[in-house]
Design a protein around this motif. Structure first.
Motif, PDB file in Angstrom:
ATOM      1  N   LEU A 169     145.401  90.802 -35.713  1.00 18.31           N
ATOM      2  CA  LEU A 169     146.677  91.074 -35.038  1.00 18.31           C
ATOM      3  C   LEU A 169     146.654  92.458 -34.388  1.00 18.31           C
ATOM      4  CD1 LEU A 169     149.200  89.643 -37.672  1.00 18.31           C
ATOM      5  CD2 LEU A 169     148.560  88.617 -35.484  1.00 18.31           C
ATOM      6  N   GLY A 170     146.074  93.419 -35.099  1.00 18.11           N
ATOM      7  CA  GLY A 170     145.958  94.767 -34.535  1.00 18.11           C
ATOM      8  C   GLY A 170     145.029  94.805 -33.338  1.00 18.11           C
ATOM      9  N   LEU A 171     143.973  93.995 -33.377  1.00 15.07           N
ATOM     10  CA  LEU A 171     143.053  93.925 -32.242  1.00 15.07           C
ATOM     11  C   LEU A 171     143.762  93.404 -30.999  1.00 15.07           C
ATOM     12  CD1 LEU A 171     139.877  92.423 -33.960  1.00 15.07           C
ATOM     13  CD2 LEU A 171     140.099  94.728 -33.032  1.00 15.07           C
ATOM     14  N   GLY A 172     144.612  92.393 -31.188  1.00 10.69           N
ATOM     15  CA  GLY A 172     145.336  91.823 -30.058  1.00 10.69           C
ATOM     16  C   GLY A 172     146.245  92.830 -29.386  1.00 10.69           C
ATOM     17  N   ALA A 173     146.994  93.581 -30.207  1.00 11.83           N
ATOM     18  CA  ALA A 173     147.904  94.595 -29.656  1.00 11.83           C
ATOM     19  C   ALA A 173     147.130  95.726 -29.003  1.00 11.83           C
ATOM     20  CB  ALA A 173     148.797  95.141 -30.774  1.00 11.83           C
ATOM     21  N   GLY A 174     146.008  96.095 -29.592  1.00 17.16           N
ATOM     22  CA  GLY A 174     145.233  97.219 -29.080  1.00 17.16           C
ATOM     23  C   GLY A 174     144.395  96.890 -27.868  1.00 17.16           C
ATOM     24  N   TYR A 175     144.111  95.610 -27.661  1.00 17.19           N
ATOM     25  CA  TYR A 175     143.258  95.238 -26.535  1.00 17.19           C
ATOM     26  C   TYR A 175     144.055  95.087 -25.243  1.00 17.19           C
ATOM     27  CZ  TYR A 175     139.900  92.776 -23.639  1.00 17.19           C
ATOM     28  OH  TYR A 175     139.071  92.431 -22.612  1.00 17.19           O
ATOM     29  N   VAL A 176     145.140  94.330 -25.291  1.00 14.29           N
ATOM     30  CA  VAL A 176     145.854  93.965 -24.065  1.00 14.29           C
ATOM     31  C   VAL A 176     146.714  95.090 -23.510  1.00 14.29           C
ATOM     32  CG1 VAL A 176     147.591  92.432 -23.101  1.00 14.29           C
ATOM     33  CG2 VAL A 176     145.815  91.513 -24.573  1.00 14.29           C
ATOM     34  N   THR A 177     147.493  95.742 -24.364  1.00 10.88           N
ATOM     35  CA  THR A 177     148.480  96.704 -23.867  1.00 10.88           C
ATOM     36  C   THR A 177     147.878  97.866 -23.090  1.00 10.88           C
ATOM     37  OG1 THR A 177     149.759  96.154 -25.841  1.00 10.88           O
ATOM     38  CG2 THR A 177     150.535  97.993 -24.510  1.00 10.88           C
ATOM     39  N   PRO A 178     146.820  98.517 -23.560  1.00  8.93           N
ATOM     40  CA  PRO A 178     146.252  99.607 -22.757  1.00  8.93           C
ATOM     41  C   PRO A 178     145.807  99.152 -21.373  1.00  8.93           C
ATOM     42  CG  PRO A 178     145.398  99.685 -24.988  1.00  8.93           C
ATOM     43  CD  PRO A 178     146.132  98.392 -24.865  1.00  8.93           C
ATOM     44  N   VAL A 179     145.230  97.951 -21.300  1.00  3.39           N
ATOM     45  CA  VAL A 179     144.745  97.456 -20.011  1.00  3.39           C
ATOM     46  C   VAL A 179     145.894  97.242 -19.043  1.00  3.39           C
ATOM     47  CG1 VAL A 179     143.565  95.559 -18.850  1.00  3.39           C
ATOM     48  CG2 VAL A 179     142.703  96.398 -21.036  1.00  3.39           C
ATOM     49  N   SER A 180     146.941  96.522 -19.486  1.00  2.00           N
ATOM     50  CA  SER A 180     148.064  96.248 -18.592  1.00  2.00           C
ATOM     51  C   SER A 180     148.807  97.521 -18.213  1.00  2.00           C
ATOM     52  CB  SER A 180     149.030  95.257 -19.253  1.00  2.00           C
ATOM     53  OG  SER A 180     149.569  95.785 -20.452  1.00  2.00           O
ATOM     54  N   THR A 181     148.837  98.501 -19.116  1.00  2.02           N
ATOM     55  CA  THR A 181     149.507  99.770 -18.815  1.00  2.02           C
ATOM     56  C   THR A 181     148.712 100.592 -17.818  1.00  2.02           C
ATOM     57  OG1 THR A 181     150.484  99.805 -21.048  1.00  2.02           O
ATOM     58  CG2 THR A 181     150.456 101.875 -19.810  1.00  2.02           C
ATOM     59  N   ILE A 182     147.396 100.668 -18.019  1.00  2.00           N
ATOM     60  CA  ILE A 182     146.549 101.456 -17.124  1.00  2.00           C
ATOM     61  C   ILE A 182     146.580 100.889 -15.706  1.00  2.00           C
ATOM     62  CG2 ILE A 182     144.155 102.093 -16.631  1.00  2.00           C
ATOM     63  CD1 ILE A 182     143.722 102.369 -19.643  1.00  2.00           C
TER      64      ILE A 182
END
Length: 309
Positions: free
Chosen positions: A107-120
């Motif tokens: 679950l932590g991997l999912g939150a940590g993978y997608v959000t930085p990419v979409s934000t950047i």
């Protein structure tokens, strides 16, 4: 007057976060020592990794909008999962290993993978490929760093304490990095940057994540190594409004592959005693992916011509 944030700081925070969660790919370094200490079967220990990848994809698919709204703070679950893995190994509780590393860590991997990419992507509309490529590079590069570090820690402190140390380190670094990964406020990006960016969306701004998922899900099914390309491509086609949710739907295919792939590979090797047939199947799938990609490219090119008219 609101102070303008430095977008390169946000990008650096995203890279740092991906360096932490990318350590999941160093799991093979831990497999042997865990088997030696606990007596568990190697396949049973390896399954924890498959479970983590599965929950990575499924979490961003079903919680994509929540992660997009509240940011990557929940990514600290990966650090918590790594920390709890130490308890599972010390007490030789296999079910706890699956819950800690597989479910909570995933679950932590999912939150940590997608959000930085979409934000950047939102911070670098003029350099989407470069920005997301750097972030995802951190995800892949992490295994190269984590492997030697883990070996050193296990040699000095043992396998259980290594997870304890890494868990605390991941948790602290990720929770600090997550505070910087915020979407740009209105009018925060320089006008020159916005002017250079292409705002064209082949499908328009009003497409829902569910509809977009149908169109791009097949690409995710055949996804292999194009992680840095996928979010940029999705942003160009569907805009960045719901990029986190749409990206999450695509990663469900990756989650399924991470769950089924290692099991299928082990099964075929056990029967055939080689990987030839499996590799041939993968080649055929890649060729199908190429054909689908070319077909979609032609379809979107036609749509762009109609819009330009």
């Amino acid at each position: 007057m609101i102070k303008t944030r430095n977008r390169y700081v946000i990008a650096s925070a995203g890279i740092t976060l991906h360096l932490m969660i990318g350590g999941v790919y160093a799991w093979s370094v831990f497999t042997g020592p865990i088997v030696k200490q606990t007596g568990w079967a190697e396949a049973s220990v390896s399954f924890a990794f498959s479970l983590a990848i599965f929950f990575l994809g499924m979490s961003v698919a079903f919680m994509g909008r929540l992660v997009e709204k509240f940011g990557p703070t929940s990514s600290v679950c990966y650090g918590l999962g790594v920390f709890l893995t130490e308890i599972a190994i010390s007490n030789q509780q296999l079910w706890l290993l699956y819950l800690a590393y597989g479910v909570i860590g995933g679950l932590g991997l999912g939150a940590g993978y997608v959000t930085p990419v979409s934000t950047i992507i939102r911070w670098f509309p003029d350099k989407r490929g470069l920005a997301t490529g750097l972030a995802i590079m951190g995800f892949g590069f992490a295994a190269l760093l984590t492997g030697p570090i883990a070996q050193t820690l296990m040699a000095s402190f043992g396998v259980s304490s290594t997870f304890y140390i890494l868990g605390i380190f991941y948790f602290l670094v990720m929770i600090i990095a997550a505070q910087f990964i915020k979407k740009p406020r209105q009018n925060e990006l320089p006008k020159a940057v916005i002017k250079k960016a292409s705002h064209f969306s082949l499908t328009g701004q009003n497409m829902t994540a569910n509809t977009a998922a149908i169109m791009v899900g097949i690409l995710g099914l055949f996804n292999g190594a194009g992680f840095s390309v996928i979010p940029v491509y999705l942003g160009d086609v569907f805009s960045t409004r719901e990029l986190g949710a749409i990206h999450g739907y695509v990663l469900t295919a990756w989650a399924a592959a991470g769950m089924v792939g290692p099991i299928l590979l082990s099964y075929t090797h056990q029967i055939l005693h080689n990987y030839f047939v499996t590799l041939v199947v993968f080649i055929v799938i890649d060729l199908l992916a190429l054909i689908v990609s070319l077909a979609l490219q032609r379809a979107f090119a036609g749509m762009q011509e109609q819009v330009n008219k």
